[in-house]
Design an enzyme around this catalytic site. Sequence first.
Site, PDB file in Angstrom:
ATOM      1  N   HIS A 199       7.697  27.836  23.529  1.00 49.71           N
ATOM      2  CA  HIS A 199       7.488  27.236  22.203  1.00 49.71           C
ATOM      3  C   HIS A 199       6.002  27.213  21.857  1.00 49.71           C
ATOM      4  CE1 HIS A 199      11.539  26.033  21.246  1.00 49.71           C
ATOM      5  NE2 HIS A 199      11.684  25.350  22.367  1.00 49.71           N
ATOM      6  N   GLU A 247       9.131  25.130  27.383  1.00 46.79           N
ATOM      7  CA  GLU A 247       8.148  24.521  26.484  1.00 46.79           C
ATOM      8  C   GLU A 247       6.928  25.426  26.325  1.00 46.79           C
ATOM      9  OE1 GLU A 247       8.862  22.012  24.748  1.00 46.79           O
ATOM     10  OE2 GLU A 247      10.730  21.527  25.783  1.00 46.79           O
ATOM     11  N   ALA A 294       0.850  -1.191   0.000  1.00 43.58           N
ATOM     12  CA  ALA A 294       0.000   0.000   0.000  1.00 43.58           C
ATOM     13  C   ALA A 294       0.882   1.235   0.000  1.00 43.58           C
ATOM     14  CB  ALA A 294      -0.916   0.012   1.226  1.00 43.58           C
ATOM     15  N   ASP A 332      17.530  23.650  19.585  1.00 43.09           N
ATOM     16  CA  ASP A 332      16.774  24.706  18.902  1.00 43.09           C
ATOM     17  C   ASP A 332      17.702  25.620  18.106  1.00 43.09           C
ATOM     18  OD1 ASP A 332      14.541  23.658  20.132  1.00 43.09           O
ATOM     19  OD2 ASP A 332      14.659  25.029  21.842  1.00 43.09           O
TER      20      ASP A 332
END
Length: 723
Positions: free
Chosen positions: A517, A514, A251, A589
């Site tokens: 972000h 976090e 598939a 980052d």
Amino acid sequence: MLSRLSSTASRYTVRSTTGLRRTLLQKRLYTEKKPEENVPKGFEGFFGKSNKQKPATEKPKPTNNANSNKPNDQQKPPEMPNNMNLILGTTVGTYFLYKAVAPSDNARELTWQSFRTQLLDKGLVERLEVLNRNRVRVHLRNDANSLGVSPATSFYFSIGSVEAFERSLDEAQKELGIPSNERLPVAYHDEISIGQTVLHFAPTLLIIGVIYYMTKKGPGGAGGGIFGVGKSKAKMFNQENQVSVKFKDVAGADEAKLEIMEFVNFLKNPQIYEKLGATIPKGAILSGPPGTGKTLLAKATAGEAGVPFYSVSGSEFVEMFVGVGPSRVRDLFATAKKNSPCIIFVDEIDAIGKARGKGGQMGGNDERESTLNQLLVEMDGFDSNQHVVVLAGTNRPDVLDPALMRPGRFDRHISIDRPDIGGRADIIRVHLKPIKTKVDTEQLARKLAALTPGFSGADLHNICNEAALIAARHLKEEVEEKDFEDAIERVIAGLEKKSRVLSPEEKKTVAYHEAGHAVAGWYLEHADPLLKVSVIPRGSAALGYAQYLPKDQYLYSKKQLLDRMCMTLGGRVSEQIFFDSITTGAQDDLQKVTKIAYAQVTTYGMNDKVGPLSFSDPSGEQQFQKPFSEQTGTLIDNEARTLITDAYARTLTLLTEKKGDIEKVAQLLLEKEVLTREDMENLLGRRPFVEHTVYDEYVRRPATQSEEAPPDFPKANDDGTVQ
């Protein structure tokens, strides 16, 4: 004379028809001593067991075998593997060889003094036999049994030379007064021991055995041994030896299946194409990233084709012996021509198909190039084969030799890329078949396909397998939907590290990082939609992570790249706002931001000062010299630094205005440790612009949102500058 004869007769039997059978001395020994007392001192072990009778009151000892009453057929011996049979055979052979070489149990070695005092003087010797001029075998009289000595027991002693032995024997018999006509007969024989002969030839037999093993089962393999080292190792699949994989099991690669199916149809019915003047392409190369199903598609071809299918790896052509690779190529194509029409599949062809002339002058490179040359000749030389199709798979088509890629050899270049969202759903449906679950597989497949952008077929199979493992780890009867979501987290972010306990200060820093972000991405239009944010440590270095839902996109604008840079810098900026110092948590980052900035300047031509230039190397080869001058390199560094500085300033302005939102998200993170998209909407409301995510489009109907929302944060212009 008569007295001498009587003294002699007292020790030996007079061998005459009318002589006495026993001497007076022997009669006295027989009558006055018991048989066991006549055993010479020091020869009890030689003469066997004692003839003493056990007392009648002594009872036999009972046996302690508890299984003695059980029939033998109830205890079946375990089957031994082949290596155990080999060890057993070697042990038995060694034992029989030892028995053949070593003297028998009935033979006992003596010294000359023991032979003289214990056997010769007692009159127990019948005859002597000199063997191979270095050993004397003693044969006892038949009536020696009366003295407790078995006549079957033989004694021997070694001698230095035959002359010295004869001289010592004559002197001994003279001392005993034995006349010449009654002395012991001595025979001379030469015996050849089979065991010793085998030992003499053991090194030669060992060398012959090693040569036989190498010729039959040696490094050549396939039963050909060293003489079969040039034979091909390709595995053949035909109607009797078919694989179970079919095209219905493949598939997410519909276009590739159509092109591969054309080869199968031609080989099954070549008349349909030949009557129109068409010829089948000589080969097709399947290229694509790892895990996209190249080998699986080849297996499906083997399962669908009604013709012989030969599968071989590219590394199997390369050996340490010179000329082995070309020989195996010739043997492979010769076998294929005999069984045409047929298909040959060479997996990882870049092992032998790399561009020639780029390696050193080592023998391995020359051998690889010779193998490639032979492959080129076999595919399209003077002796062109017919109805033999060559399929090859590789994930590095850029390093292949141009002569291998030209029409006439690999005519078709079939690219199998990572599946889109529809292909991922089809692949997940295939892998969900063996999974035991009550969740609607259709809805689950669509959801998992939306949550896994950029995943290959192997990654999707890994997710389904991990979900089943997680359910089994928690002793569940069936796999639930949460298990699939946990499996995606484990594949993306790694295993949850419950043993890694963060201090309150570190956990607070991670939470605000976090949250930076999440808030930055929430208010940036071109940033990927946030799916989940967590402060649970995962993997080897991740103390927290934010999961986004990127869509299948192939083109990126300058504004989109700038928004991604700002979202990536959100964690570093949040630390700067809420804490007096920054930490090392933003290393990954910064690497991502630097890569995006340099790609805009050196690869995509998005910088006005550098201009529309691209210095990237599509082949990815190492270069010893930069393709630009030192002045241009300085300009590139300055422009990349300017891009990152502008993005940092823009993010700082945005998060300073949204400081309250960061505080809300961070506090909730410290409380719940994991926040979902719904939690973010409850805290911050919907994103301030019209949003159509892949999840909404493919899994659920998109929620009604306002068509326009006034931005209250710095926005990027079309050229990437900040308003």
